[in-house]
Design an enzyme around this catalytic site. Structure first.
Site, PDB file in Angstrom:
ATOM      1  N   GLY A   1       2.880   2.348  10.747  1.00 57.59           N
ATOM      2  CA  GLY A   1       3.929   3.491  10.439  1.00 57.59           C
ATOM      3  C   GLY A   1       4.600   3.914  11.765  1.00 57.59           C
TER       4      GLY A   1
ATOM      5  N   SER B   1       3.743  -2.020  10.245  1.00 60.72           N
ATOM      6  CA  SER B   1       5.232  -2.122  10.471  1.00 60.72           C
ATOM      7  C   SER B   1       5.894  -3.553  10.184  1.00 60.72           C
ATOM      8  CB  SER B   1       5.641  -1.626  12.142  1.00 60.72           C
ATOM      9  OG  SER B   1       5.179  -0.229  12.032  1.00 60.72           O
TER      10      SER B   1
ATOM     11  N   ASN C   1       0.969  -1.132   0.077  1.00 62.97           N
ATOM     12  CA  ASN C   1      -0.088  -0.081   0.049  1.00 62.97           C
ATOM     13  C   ASN C   1       0.797   1.168  -0.100  1.00 62.97           C
ATOM     14  OD1 ASN C   1      -1.832   1.964   0.337  1.00 62.97           O
ATOM     15  ND2 ASN C   1      -2.220   1.475   2.666  1.00 62.97           N
TER      16      ASN C   1
ATOM     17  N   GLU D   1      -6.829   4.882   7.909  1.00 61.44           N
ATOM     18  CA  GLU D   1      -6.577   6.248   7.587  1.00 61.44           C
ATOM     19  C   GLU D   1      -7.781   6.994   6.977  1.00 61.44           C
ATOM     20  OE1 GLU D   1      -2.878   5.617   5.553  1.00 61.44           O
ATOM     21  OE2 GLU D   1      -1.976   5.159   7.412  1.00 61.44           O
TER      22      GLU D   1
ATOM     23  N   HIS E   1      -9.477   1.475   5.130  1.00 65.30           N
ATOM     24  CA  HIS E   1      -8.236   1.556   5.915  1.00 65.30           C
ATOM     25  C   HIS E   1      -8.360   2.537   6.999  1.00 65.30           C
ATOM     26  CE1 HIS E   1      -3.937   2.759   6.428  1.00 65.30           C
ATOM     27  NE2 HIS E   1      -3.500   1.666   6.146  1.00 65.30           N
TER      28      HIS E   1
ATOM     29  N   GLU F   1      -5.174  -4.598  10.826  1.00 74.36           N
ATOM     30  CA  GLU F   1      -4.251  -3.516  11.004  1.00 74.36           C
ATOM     31  C   GLU F   1      -4.388  -2.710  12.181  1.00 74.36           C
ATOM     32  OE1 GLU F   1      -2.301  -2.628   6.781  1.00 74.36           O
ATOM     33  OE2 GLU F   1      -3.728  -1.103   7.350  1.00 74.36           O
TER      34      GLU F   1
ATOM     35  N   LYS G   1       0.171   3.937  -0.313  1.00 77.58           N
ATOM     36  CA  LYS G   1      -0.633   5.551   0.313  1.00 77.58           C
ATOM     37  C   LYS G   1      -0.297   6.526  -0.507  1.00 77.58           C
ATOM     38  CE  LYS G   1      -0.037   3.166   4.850  1.00 77.58           C
ATOM     39  NZ  LYS G   1      -0.053   3.476   6.182  1.00 77.58           N
TER      40      LYS G   1
HETATM   41  P1  13P Z   1       3.136   0.186   7.694  1.00 77.66           P
HETATM   42  O1  13P Z   1       3.624  -0.877   7.087  1.00 77.66           O
HETATM   43  O2  13P Z   1       3.855   1.500   6.912  1.00 77.66           O
HETATM   44  O3  13P Z   1       3.069   0.374   9.164  1.00 77.66           O
HETATM   45  O4  13P Z   1       1.614   0.439   7.085  1.00 77.66           O
HETATM   46  C1  13P Z   1       0.770  -0.438   7.271  1.00 77.66           C
HETATM   47  C2  13P Z   1      -0.408   0.077   6.521  1.00 77.66           C
HETATM   48  O5  13P Z   1      -1.111   0.733   6.781  1.00 77.66           O
HETATM   49  C3  13P Z   1      -0.665  -0.704   5.384  1.00 77.66           C
HETATM   50  O6  13P Z   1      -2.052  -0.369   4.731  1.00 77.66           O
END
Ligand code: 13P
Length: 251
Positions: A175, A213, A8, A100, A98, A169, A10
């Site tokens: 992150g 992560s 992803n 976010e 997601h 997640e 982002k």
């Molecule tokens: P990270 O791997 O950067 O922690 O992000 C995970 C994520 O949100 C994937 O959708």
């Protein structure tokens, strides 16, 4: 069943940067020693780059997808991208719900469920994200939160539930460099599997990915858990070496 490793990106990338990243990944895959990784791979890019990914990946082992999809089929929804449009660019996947999007765009469980249904109706596999915040974990709500989030999708898509991908997640692991331990993740994945099994006799067919992560160093132990069927990778999917290391850790 093969593991499924999905990047992803982002809101990252550029035409030049994407091309170089994808070409490095494809070169790395071509040079990988046999046997090929036991993983199916996909990259989810910002919508404006889907045509570029289609061009770069169409003859490759890597599938592509979007990071969101509209809850509406078509019409006066300025700025939105419909599932049918994603299908036009041969997207195999669309991430929905997601954290976010839930956090910054006010997406509710019902919106996420409708988005999953729109994707399915267009022949695009929704990757439905669920996960608890740190406060929810610390107050013992993890199980009830993820079950509530998944229940909305089960309720809306009915028997098509075996056509989705689920991604657990934990919000506090995204992150942050803080990964759930394999045991913590497996515990939640088992809860989700049981919930899917109550809805369908084919629940074993559903990939349940872990995200948060995940990296080359921790992927193998996470992917070795019985109910962890792959990963949804943020930061590490922006580096070819790291992404391929995760793919190679899939057994
Ligand atoms: P990270 O791997 O950067 O922690 O992000 C995970 C994520 O949100 C994937 O959708």
């Amino acid at each position: 069943m093969n593991k499924l490793i999905v990047g992803n990106w982002k809101m990252n990338g550029s035409l030049a940067g994407n091309e170089s990243l994808v070409r490095t990944m494809l070169d790395g895959l071509a040079a990988a020693p046999a046997p090929a990784p036991h993983a199916d791979l996909a990259l989810c890019a910002p919508a404006v780059y889907l045509a570029q990914l289609q061009g770069l990946l169409k003859a490759s082992p890597i599938a592509w997808g979007a990071q969101d999809v509209s809850a509406h089929e078509q019409g006066a929804y300025t700025g939105e991208v419909a599932a049918g449009m994603l299908k036009d660019f041969a997207c195999r996947y669309a991430i929905v719900g997601h954290s976010e999007r839930r956090q910054y765009h006010g997406e509710t469980d019902d919106t996420v469920a409708t988005k999953a249904q729109r994707a399915l109706a267009a022949g695009v596999t929704p990757i439905v994200c669920v996960g608890e915040t740190l406060t929810q974990r610390e107050t013992g709500q993890t199980e009830s939160v993820v079950k509530r989030q998944l229940a909305a999708v089960i309720h809306t898509v009915g028997h098509c539930i075996t056509e989705i991908v689920v991604a657990y997640e934990p919000v506090w692991a995204i992150g942050t460099g803080k990964t759930a331990t394999p045991e913590m993740a497996q515990e939640v994945h088992a809860v989700l599997r049981a919930q899917l099994a109550a809805a369908s006799t084919h629940a074993k067919r559903v990939h349940i990915l872990y995200g948060g992560s995940m990296n080359g160093a921790n992927a193998a132990s996470l992917l070795a858990q019985p109910d962890i069927d792959g990963g949804l990778i943020g930061g590490a999917s922006l580096k070819a070496v790291d992404f391929l290391q995760i793919a190679a850790a899939a057994r």
